[in-house]
Design a protein around this motif. Structure first.
Motif, PDB file in Angstrom:
ATOM      1  N   VAL A  19       0.822  -1.221   0.000  1.00 65.24           N
ATOM      2  CA  VAL A  19       0.000   0.000   0.000  1.00 65.24           C
ATOM      3  C   VAL A  19       0.854   1.269   0.000  1.00 65.24           C
ATOM      4  O   VAL A  19       1.695   1.478   0.869  1.00 65.24           O
ATOM      5  CB  VAL A  19      -0.977   0.025   1.205  1.00 65.24           C
ATOM      6  CG1 VAL A  19      -1.822   1.301   1.193  1.00 65.24           C
ATOM      7  CG2 VAL A  19      -1.890  -1.204   1.177  1.00 65.24           C
ATOM      8  N   SER A  60     -11.751   8.135  -6.670  1.00 57.73           N
ATOM      9  CA  SER A  60     -10.437   8.715  -6.995  1.00 57.73           C
ATOM     10  C   SER A  60     -10.005   8.589  -8.453  1.00 57.73           C
ATOM     11  O   SER A  60      -8.934   9.071  -8.807  1.00 57.73           O
ATOM     12  CB  SER A  60      -9.361   8.198  -6.048  1.00 57.73           C
ATOM     13  OG  SER A  60      -9.660   6.955  -5.542  1.00 57.73           O
ATOM     14  N   ASP A 124      -7.976   5.022 -14.391  1.00 61.11           N
ATOM     15  CA  ASP A 124      -8.130   4.939 -12.930  1.00 61.11           C
ATOM     16  C   ASP A 124      -6.829   5.344 -12.250  1.00 61.11           C
ATOM     17  O   ASP A 124      -5.778   5.408 -12.894  1.00 61.11           O
ATOM     18  CB  ASP A 124      -8.570   3.536 -12.498  1.00 61.11           C
ATOM     19  CG  ASP A 124      -9.289   3.558 -11.134  1.00 61.11           C
ATOM     20  OD1 ASP A 124      -9.541   4.656 -10.581  1.00 61.11           O
ATOM     21  OD2 ASP A 124      -9.612   2.478 -10.614  1.00 61.11           O
ATOM     22  N   LEU A 127      -3.704   0.632 -10.427  1.00 61.24           N
ATOM     23  CA  LEU A 127      -3.956  -0.751 -10.843  1.00 61.24           C
ATOM     24  C   LEU A 127      -3.260  -1.631  -9.802  1.00 61.24           C
ATOM     25  O   LEU A 127      -2.033  -1.625  -9.686  1.00 61.24           O
ATOM     26  CB  LEU A 127      -3.391  -1.015 -12.242  1.00 61.24           C
ATOM     27  CG  LEU A 127      -3.409  -2.474 -12.723  1.00 61.24           C
ATOM     28  CD1 LEU A 127      -4.811  -3.067 -12.670  1.00 61.24           C
ATOM     29  CD2 LEU A 127      -2.847  -2.578 -14.140  1.00 61.24           C
ATOM     30  N   GLY A 130      -6.659  -5.287  -9.706  1.00 60.52           N
ATOM     31  CA  GLY A 130      -7.356  -5.227 -10.993  1.00 60.52           C
ATOM     32  C   GLY A 130      -8.864  -5.338 -10.872  1.00 60.52           C
ATOM     33  O   GLY A 130      -9.573  -5.213 -11.872  1.00 60.52           O
ATOM     34  N   ALA A 131      -9.385  -5.534  -9.644  1.00 60.43           N
ATOM     35  CA  ALA A 131     -10.832  -5.758  -9.491  1.00 60.43           C
ATOM     36  C   ALA A 131     -11.654  -4.605 -10.063  1.00 60.43           C
ATOM     37  O   ALA A 131     -12.631  -4.825 -10.784  1.00 60.43           O
ATOM     38  CB  ALA A 131     -11.169  -5.979  -8.021  1.00 60.43           C
ATOM     39  N   ALA A 132     -11.260  -3.373  -9.735  1.00 55.08           N
ATOM     40  CA  ALA A 132     -12.038  -2.213 -10.197  1.00 55.08           C
ATOM     41  C   ALA A 132     -12.007  -2.137 -11.725  1.00 55.08           C
ATOM     42  O   ALA A 132     -13.040  -1.943 -12.377  1.00 55.08           O
ATOM     43  CB  ALA A 132     -11.468  -0.936  -9.588  1.00 55.08           C
ATOM     44  N   LYS A 156       0.888  -1.042  -9.648  1.00 54.84           N
ATOM     45  CA  LYS A 156       1.772  -1.847  -8.804  1.00 54.84           C
ATOM     46  C   LYS A 156       1.901  -3.181  -9.531  1.00 54.84           C
ATOM     47  O   LYS A 156       1.049  -4.063  -9.413  1.00 54.84           O
ATOM     48  CB  LYS A 156       1.176  -1.985  -7.401  1.00 54.84           C
ATOM     49  CG  LYS A 156       1.222  -0.648  -6.615  1.00 54.84           C
ATOM     50  CD  LYS A 156       0.601  -0.770  -5.239  1.00 54.84           C
ATOM     51  CE  LYS A 156      -0.885  -0.945  -5.348  1.00 54.84           C
ATOM     52  NZ  LYS A 156      -1.544  -1.200  -4.059  1.00 54.84           N
TER      53      LYS A 156
HETATM   54  P1  5GP Z   1      -7.737  -2.690  -7.543  1.00 58.15           P
HETATM   55  O1  5GP Z   1      -7.234  -3.597  -6.465  1.00 58.15           O
HETATM   56  O2  5GP Z   1      -9.165  -2.975  -7.895  1.00 58.15           O
HETATM   57  O3  5GP Z   1      -6.823  -2.702  -8.746  1.00 58.15           O
HETATM   58  O4  5GP Z   1      -7.692  -1.243  -6.944  1.00 58.15           O
HETATM   59  C1  5GP Z   1      -8.886  -0.605  -6.573  1.00 58.15           C
HETATM   60  C2  5GP Z   1      -8.683   0.752  -6.007  1.00 58.15           C
HETATM   61  O5  5GP Z   1      -8.015   0.616  -4.759  1.00 58.15           O
HETATM   62  C3  5GP Z   1      -7.838   1.713  -6.806  1.00 58.15           C
HETATM   63  O6  5GP Z   1      -8.575   2.383  -7.789  1.00 58.15           O
HETATM   64  C4  5GP Z   1      -7.365   2.661  -5.730  1.00 58.15           C
HETATM   65  O7  5GP Z   1      -8.327   3.678  -5.499  1.00 58.15           O
HETATM   66  C5  5GP Z   1      -7.238   1.762  -4.529  1.00 58.15           C
HETATM   67  N1  5GP Z   1      -5.853   1.322  -4.334  1.00 58.15           N
HETATM   68  C6  5GP Z   1      -5.279   0.169  -4.721  1.00 58.15           C
HETATM   69  N2  5GP Z   1      -4.007   0.105  -4.306  1.00 58.15           N
HETATM   70  C7  5GP Z   1      -3.769   1.274  -3.652  1.00 58.15           C
HETATM   71  C8  5GP Z   1      -2.623   1.820  -2.984  1.00 58.15           C
HETATM   72  O8  5GP Z   1      -1.531   1.236  -2.901  1.00 58.15           O
HETATM   73  N3  5GP Z   1      -2.776   3.053  -2.441  1.00 58.15           N
HETATM   74  C9  5GP Z   1      -3.951   3.757  -2.497  1.00 58.15           C
HETATM   75  N4  5GP Z   1      -3.967   4.974  -1.953  1.00 58.15           N
HETATM   76  N5  5GP Z   1      -5.033   3.266  -3.112  1.00 58.15           N
HETATM   77  C10 5GP Z   1      -4.948   2.042  -3.683  1.00 58.15           C
END
Ligand code: 5GP
Length: 204
Positions: A19, A60, A124, A127, A130-132, A156
């Motif tokens: 994170v 965001s 977005d 990444l 990738g769920a979103a 990431k």
């Molecule tokens: P996903 O896991 O679906 O790819 O990420 C979903 C959302 O989680 C992202 O659009 C972002 O808003 C948040 N997110 C994911 N990883 C991070 C991180 O390392 N830092 C922050 N601040 N937000 C994150």
């Protein structure tokens, strides 16, 4: 995008090996000039694709989708996480599991704002798993629109998101690609190639 990598090094706080906190310039307080520059960058990368719409997910992704929409001269649409009373019943929906909040929610986009004539760029902020983004890809596919690609501000690369999207044949362009991180240290994709490592100050 060098300027973005520099800001991550200067202001990012790595809370764990997964994170990254960037809320001083990206997703709480927003550096508007930097946000607009990311939009111009995506417009350059996807030039000639005749994009008609940018799609993102609240909250965001909004500032970056707006920046890309401005640079491309097209509207942007954001998927909603909660159904409003004003919203029509004719919506595309997808289920998304949040990485940072650990919740699962239904995202929706009104069918009037995405359709078969559209060429869509999804944008977005992050990444990660990738769920979103997979949810948004699903929504584009339901609409019959053409998906041109996905633009991420920060990827990431050590998480599974890129792989999931690539399996679906999605083109991804990320402005900063983090290959690994831990408190006090961040590595970007290009640096790995040149075997040059940079560290950032730990700020929690
Ligand atoms: P996903 O896991 O679906 O790819 O990420 C979903 C959302 O989680 C992202 O659009 C972002 O808003 C948040 N997110 C994911 N990883 C991070 C991180 O390392 N830092 C922050 N601040 N937000 C994150």
């Amino acid at each position: 995008m060098k300027e973005l990598e520099q800001r991550i090094r200067q202001e990012g706080a790595i809370l764990s090996d997964k994170v990254l906190k960037v809320d001083s310039f990206l997703n709480h307080q927003v550096d508007t000039e930097l946000a607009l520059a990311t939009g111009r960058e995506f417009a350059k990368v996807f030039a000639g694709e005749k994009i008609t719409k940018v799609l993102t997910i609240e909250a965001s992704g909004i500032q970056f989708a707006m920046a890309a929409g401005i640079a491309l001269g097209v509207p942007f649409v954001y998927a909603k996480k909660k159904k409003a009373v004003t919203q029509s019943d004719n919506v595309y929906t997808a289920t998304v599991q949040s990485f940072t909040r650990g919740e699962t929610y239904q995202v929706t986009v009104d069918q009037r704002y995405l359709g078969v004539d559209d060429k869509v760029l999804i944008v977005d902020d992050f990444l990660a798993t990738g769920a979103a983004l997979v949810g948004l890809v699903d929504i584009v596919r339901q609409s019959g629109a053409e998906l041109v690609g996905v633009g991420c501000i920060i990827e990431k690369s050590f998480q599974e998101g890129r792989g999931l999207l690539e399996e679906k044949g999605v083109k991804i362009h990320s402005l900063a690609r983090i290959t690994s991180m831990k408190p006090g240290e961040v590595h970007f994709a290009e640096e790995e190639q040149s075997e040059h490592k940079l560290s950032i100050k730990e700020r929690v």
